[in-house]
Design a protein around this motif. Structure first.
Motif, PDB file in Angstrom:
ATOM      1  N   GLY A   1       3.147 -24.422  34.133  1.00  0.00           N
ATOM      2  CA  GLY A   1       2.455 -24.658  32.824  1.00  0.00           C
ATOM      3  C   GLY A   1       1.813 -25.882  32.223  1.00  0.00           C
ATOM      4  O   GLY A   1       0.742 -25.689  31.709  1.00  0.00           O
ATOM      5  N   VAL A   2       2.229 -27.039  32.657  1.00  0.00           N
ATOM      6  CA  VAL A   2       1.583 -28.139  32.439  1.00  0.00           C
ATOM      7  C   VAL A   2       0.230 -28.187  33.092  1.00  0.00           C
ATOM      8  O   VAL A   2      -0.748 -28.744  32.495  1.00  0.00           O
ATOM      9  CB  VAL A   2       2.216 -29.596  32.901  1.00  0.00           C
ATOM     10  N   ALA A   3       0.033 -27.774  34.276  1.00  0.00           N
ATOM     11  CA  ALA A   3      -1.244 -27.566  35.057  1.00  0.00           C
ATOM     12  C   ALA A   3      -2.172 -26.762  34.347  1.00  0.00           C
ATOM     13  O   ALA A   3      -3.381 -27.051  34.216  1.00  0.00           O
ATOM     14  CB  ALA A   3      -1.116 -27.180  36.728  1.00  0.00           C
ATOM     15  N   ILE A   4      -1.772 -25.634  33.925  1.00  0.00           N
ATOM     16  CA  ILE A   4      -2.626 -24.540  33.358  1.00  0.00           C
ATOM     17  C   ILE A   4      -3.004 -25.019  32.029  1.00  0.00           C
ATOM     18  O   ILE A   4      -4.233 -25.076  31.466  1.00  0.00           O
ATOM     19  CB  ILE A   4      -2.018 -23.283  33.136  1.00  0.00           C
ATOM     20  N   ILE A   5      -2.162 -25.734  31.222  1.00  0.00           N
ATOM     21  CA  ILE A   5      -2.479 -26.209  29.974  1.00  0.00           C
ATOM     22  C   ILE A   5      -3.132 -27.341  30.072  1.00  0.00           C
ATOM     23  O   ILE A   5      -4.226 -27.593  29.124  1.00  0.00           O
ATOM     24  CB  ILE A   5      -1.083 -26.343  29.075  1.00  0.00           C
ATOM     25  N   GLY A   6      -3.069 -28.334  30.910  1.00  0.00           N
ATOM     26  CA  GLY A   6      -3.830 -29.476  31.117  1.00  0.00           C
ATOM     27  C   GLY A   6      -5.375 -29.079  31.522  1.00  0.00           C
ATOM     28  O   GLY A   6      -6.251 -29.715  30.963  1.00  0.00           O
ATOM     29  N   LEU A   7      -5.761 -28.150  32.243  1.00  0.00           N
ATOM     30  CA  LEU A   7      -6.776 -27.640  32.727  1.00  0.00           C
ATOM     31  C   LEU A   7      -7.292 -27.104  31.334  1.00  0.00           C
ATOM     32  O   LEU A   7      -8.690 -27.563  31.361  1.00  0.00           O
ATOM     33  CB  LEU A   7      -6.823 -26.700  33.726  1.00  0.00           C
ATOM     34  N   PHE A   8      -7.158 -26.340  30.651  1.00  0.00           N
ATOM     35  CA  PHE A   8      -7.791 -25.806  29.300  1.00  0.00           C
ATOM     36  C   PHE A   8      -8.042 -27.004  28.386  1.00  0.00           C
ATOM     37  O   PHE A   8      -9.130 -27.022  27.723  1.00  0.00           O
ATOM     38  CB  PHE A   8      -6.847 -24.815  28.659  1.00  0.00           C
ATOM     39  N   ALA A   9      -6.728 -27.911  28.419  1.00  0.00           N
ATOM     40  CA  ALA A   9      -6.926 -29.126  27.345  1.00  0.00           C
ATOM     41  C   ALA A   9      -8.214 -29.931  27.784  1.00  0.00           C
ATOM     42  O   ALA A   9      -9.010 -30.497  26.756  1.00  0.00           O
ATOM     43  CB  ALA A   9      -5.880 -29.794  27.350  1.00  0.00           C
ATOM     44  N   LEU A  10      -8.394 -30.033  28.834  1.00  0.00           N
ATOM     45  CA  LEU A  10      -9.534 -31.152  29.373  1.00  0.00           C
ATOM     46  C   LEU A  10     -10.856 -30.331  28.933  1.00  0.00           C
ATOM     47  O   LEU A  10     -11.818 -30.929  28.442  1.00  0.00           O
ATOM     48  CB  LEU A  10      -9.789 -30.858  30.922  1.00  0.00           C
ATOM     49  N   PHE A  11     -10.980 -29.143  28.838  1.00  0.00           N
ATOM     50  CA  PHE A  11     -12.226 -28.234  28.363  1.00  0.00           C
ATOM     51  C   PHE A  11     -12.407 -28.643  26.879  1.00  0.00           C
ATOM     52  O   PHE A  11     -13.554 -29.063  26.625  1.00  0.00           O
ATOM     53  CB  PHE A  11     -12.264 -26.909  28.716  1.00  0.00           C
ATOM     54  N   HIS A  12     -11.268 -28.597  26.140  1.00  0.00           N
ATOM     55  CA  HIS A  12     -11.386 -28.728  24.787  1.00  0.00           C
ATOM     56  C   HIS A  12     -11.776 -29.940  24.340  1.00  0.00           C
ATOM     57  O   HIS A  12     -12.445 -30.322  23.579  1.00  0.00           O
ATOM     58  CB  HIS A  12      -9.946 -28.174  23.997  1.00  0.00           C
ATOM     59  N   GLY A  13     -10.937 -31.034  25.126  1.00  0.00           N
ATOM     60  CA  GLY A  13     -11.336 -32.404  24.812  1.00  0.00           C
ATOM     61  C   GLY A  13     -12.568 -32.861  25.068  1.00  0.00           C
ATOM     62  O   GLY A  13     -13.420 -33.667  24.307  1.00  0.00           O
ATOM     63  N   HIS A  14     -13.105 -32.264  26.249  1.00  0.00           N
ATOM     64  CA  HIS A  14     -14.433 -32.781  26.545  1.00  0.00           C
ATOM     65  C   HIS A  14     -15.642 -32.195  25.780  1.00  0.00           C
ATOM     66  O   HIS A  14     -16.604 -32.900  25.345  1.00  0.00           O
ATOM     67  CB  HIS A  14     -14.703 -32.169  27.887  1.00  0.00           C
ATOM     68  N   ALA A  15     -15.455 -31.034  25.318  1.00  0.00           N
ATOM     69  CA  ALA A  15     -16.362 -30.475  24.358  1.00  0.00           C
ATOM     70  C   ALA A  15     -16.567 -31.284  23.145  1.00  0.00           C
ATOM     71  O   ALA A  15     -17.502 -31.690  22.524  1.00  0.00           O
ATOM     72  CB  ALA A  15     -16.095 -28.939  23.982  1.00  0.00           C
ATOM     73  N   HIS A  16     -15.367 -31.823  22.644  1.00  0.00           N
ATOM     74  CA  HIS A  16     -15.352 -32.465  21.275  1.00  0.00           C
ATOM     75  C   HIS A  16     -15.700 -33.918  21.598  1.00  0.00           C
ATOM     76  O   HIS A  16     -16.499 -34.681  20.534  1.00  0.00           O
ATOM     77  CB  HIS A  16     -14.139 -32.329  20.416  1.00  0.00           C
ATOM     78  N   GLY A  17     -15.281 -34.299  22.722  1.00  0.00           N
ATOM     79  CA  GLY A  17     -15.753 -35.808  23.074  1.00  0.00           C
ATOM     80  C   GLY A  17     -17.031 -36.030  23.089  1.00  0.00           C
ATOM     81  O   GLY A  17     -17.644 -37.139  22.667  1.00  0.00           O
ATOM     82  N   THR A  18     -18.112 -34.901  23.604  1.00  0.00           N
ATOM     83  CA  THR A  18     -19.564 -35.342  23.781  1.00  0.00           C
ATOM     84  C   THR A  18     -20.191 -35.278  22.360  1.00  0.00           C
ATOM     85  O   THR A  18     -21.260 -35.583  22.453  1.00  0.00           O
ATOM     86  CB  THR A  18     -20.063 -34.279  24.656  1.00  0.00           C
ATOM     87  N   GLU A  19     -19.192 -34.817  21.664  1.00  0.00           N
ATOM     88  CA  GLU A  19     -20.063 -34.693  19.927  1.00  0.00           C
ATOM     89  C   GLU A  19     -19.792 -35.761  19.191  1.00  0.00           C
ATOM     90  O   GLU A  19     -20.414 -35.718  18.054  1.00  0.00           O
ATOM     91  CB  GLU A  19     -19.848 -33.366  19.519  1.00  0.00           C
ATOM     92  N   VAL A  20     -18.805 -36.624  19.530  1.00  0.00           N
ATOM     93  CA  VAL A  20     -18.525 -37.962  18.689  1.00  0.00           C
ATOM     94  C   VAL A  20     -19.520 -38.855  18.920  1.00  0.00           C
ATOM     95  O   VAL A  20     -19.854 -39.498  19.889  1.00  0.00           O
ATOM     96  CB  VAL A  20     -16.965 -38.352  18.728  1.00  0.00           C
ATOM     97  N   PRO A  21     -19.583 -39.956  17.679  1.00  0.00           N
ATOM     98  CA  PRO A  21     -20.637 -40.953  17.891  1.00  0.00           C
ATOM     99  C   PRO A  21     -19.636 -42.143  18.742  1.00  0.00           C
ATOM    100  O   PRO A  21     -18.618 -42.167  18.628  1.00  0.00           O
ATOM    101  CB  PRO A  21     -20.710 -41.608  16.445  1.00  0.00           C
ATOM    102  N   GLU A  22     -20.347 -43.071  19.488  1.00  0.00           N
ATOM    103  CA  GLU A  22     -19.633 -44.203  19.992  1.00  0.00           C
ATOM    104  C   GLU A  22     -19.565 -45.426  19.044  1.00  0.00           C
ATOM    105  O   GLU A  22     -19.968 -46.486  19.161  1.00  0.00           O
ATOM    106  CB  GLU A  22     -20.591 -44.833  21.125  1.00  0.00           C
ATOM    107  N   ASN A  23     -18.658 -44.947  18.120  1.00  0.00           N
ATOM    108  CA  ASN A  23     -18.362 -46.159  17.111  1.00  0.00           C
ATOM    109  C   ASN A  23     -16.954 -45.986  16.765  1.00  0.00           C
ATOM    110  O   ASN A  23     -16.228 -44.707  17.248  1.00  0.00           O
ATOM    111  CB  ASN A  23     -19.153 -46.363  15.951  1.00  0.00           C
ATOM    112  N   ALA A  24     -16.156 -46.613  15.801  1.00  0.00           N
ATOM    113  CA  ALA A  24     -15.018 -46.458  15.256  1.00  0.00           C
ATOM    114  C   ALA A  24     -14.593 -45.159  14.604  1.00  0.00           C
ATOM    115  O   ALA A  24     -13.796 -44.493  14.709  1.00  0.00           O
ATOM    116  CB  ALA A  24     -14.584 -47.574  14.129  1.00  0.00           C
ATOM    117  N   GLY A  25     -15.946 -44.664  13.982  1.00  0.00           N
ATOM    118  CA  GLY A  25     -15.523 -43.313  13.286  1.00  0.00           C
ATOM    119  C   GLY A  25     -15.529 -42.188  14.215  1.00  0.00           C
ATOM    120  O   GLY A  25     -14.751 -41.347  13.814  1.00  0.00           O
TER     121      GLY A  25
END
Length: 197
Positions: free
Chosen positions: A120-144
């Protein structure tokens, strides 16, 4: 003949789906520079809400270590995926992976699939990687941007908690309702994949 409780449950699921807003999981959508914006983002789309709650439901259905390990795995790997996205490290199949997460996690709940905690950790982790990456690419490189990701992580954990608390609070009576919610989650994922929702 369909029982009154089944009819009420189906009506509640339909109303929930009708009231929910369309998905905003795609890169570049919305404000990404504050804790509040990050906190509100998981609440703004069907894909986020259904996946986060499904993780909590599935964890509670499994019980034992999964109750804390699966939500923790999602949040932890999501944050790591966001860091990769912020660093512009490419991850393939992000959008298809997000859509697949809605369908697969919904089916895992609907079918009450009983896997080892590590699987379950492996399955959930794989999907979490996609969700996190999508949102990490849209945030600015600052404290905000960091504030945004902190807000996103807190809201994600709270949605996991809602699913887990609902399942644990209602006990065995909840299992059928949880499975129905899982089926609704998978249906939402199919609808998003085919452009119906």
């Amino acid at each position: 003949m369909i029982s009154a409780s089944t009819k009420r449950t189906a009506l509640a699921a339909i109303l929930f789906l009708a009231a929910a807003m369309p998905a905003d999981a795609h890169v570049g959508v919305g404000t990404t520079s504050s804790f509040t914006a990050g906190f509100m983002h998981p609440l703004s789309g069907l894909d986020h809400m259904t996946v986060m709650i499904a993780v909590g439901l599935w964890a509670a259905m499994k019980g034992s270590k999964a109750v804390w390990a699966w939500p923790l795995a999602f949040v932890g790997v999501m944050v790591a995926g966001a860091a990769l996205g912020m660093l512009q490290v490419p991850v393939p199949f992000v959008e298809p992976g997000i859509l697949a997460s809605v369908v697969v996690l919904g089916l895992l709940v609907a079918l009450a699939v009983d896997l080892p905690v590590s699987a379950g950790v492996a399955i959930i982790g794989l999907f979490a990687l996609f969700h996190g990456h999508a949102h990490g690419t849209e945030v600015p490189e600052n404290a905000g941007g960091l504030e945004y990701m902190a807000g996103f992580a807190v809201a994600t954990a709270l949605l996991h908690g809602i699913g887990t608390a609902a399942a644990l609070g209602l006990g065995l009576r909840f299992r059928a309702l949880a499975r129905l919610a899982g089926a609704a989650c998978a249906t939402v994922g199919a609808g998003l994949a085919f452009g119906v929702l």
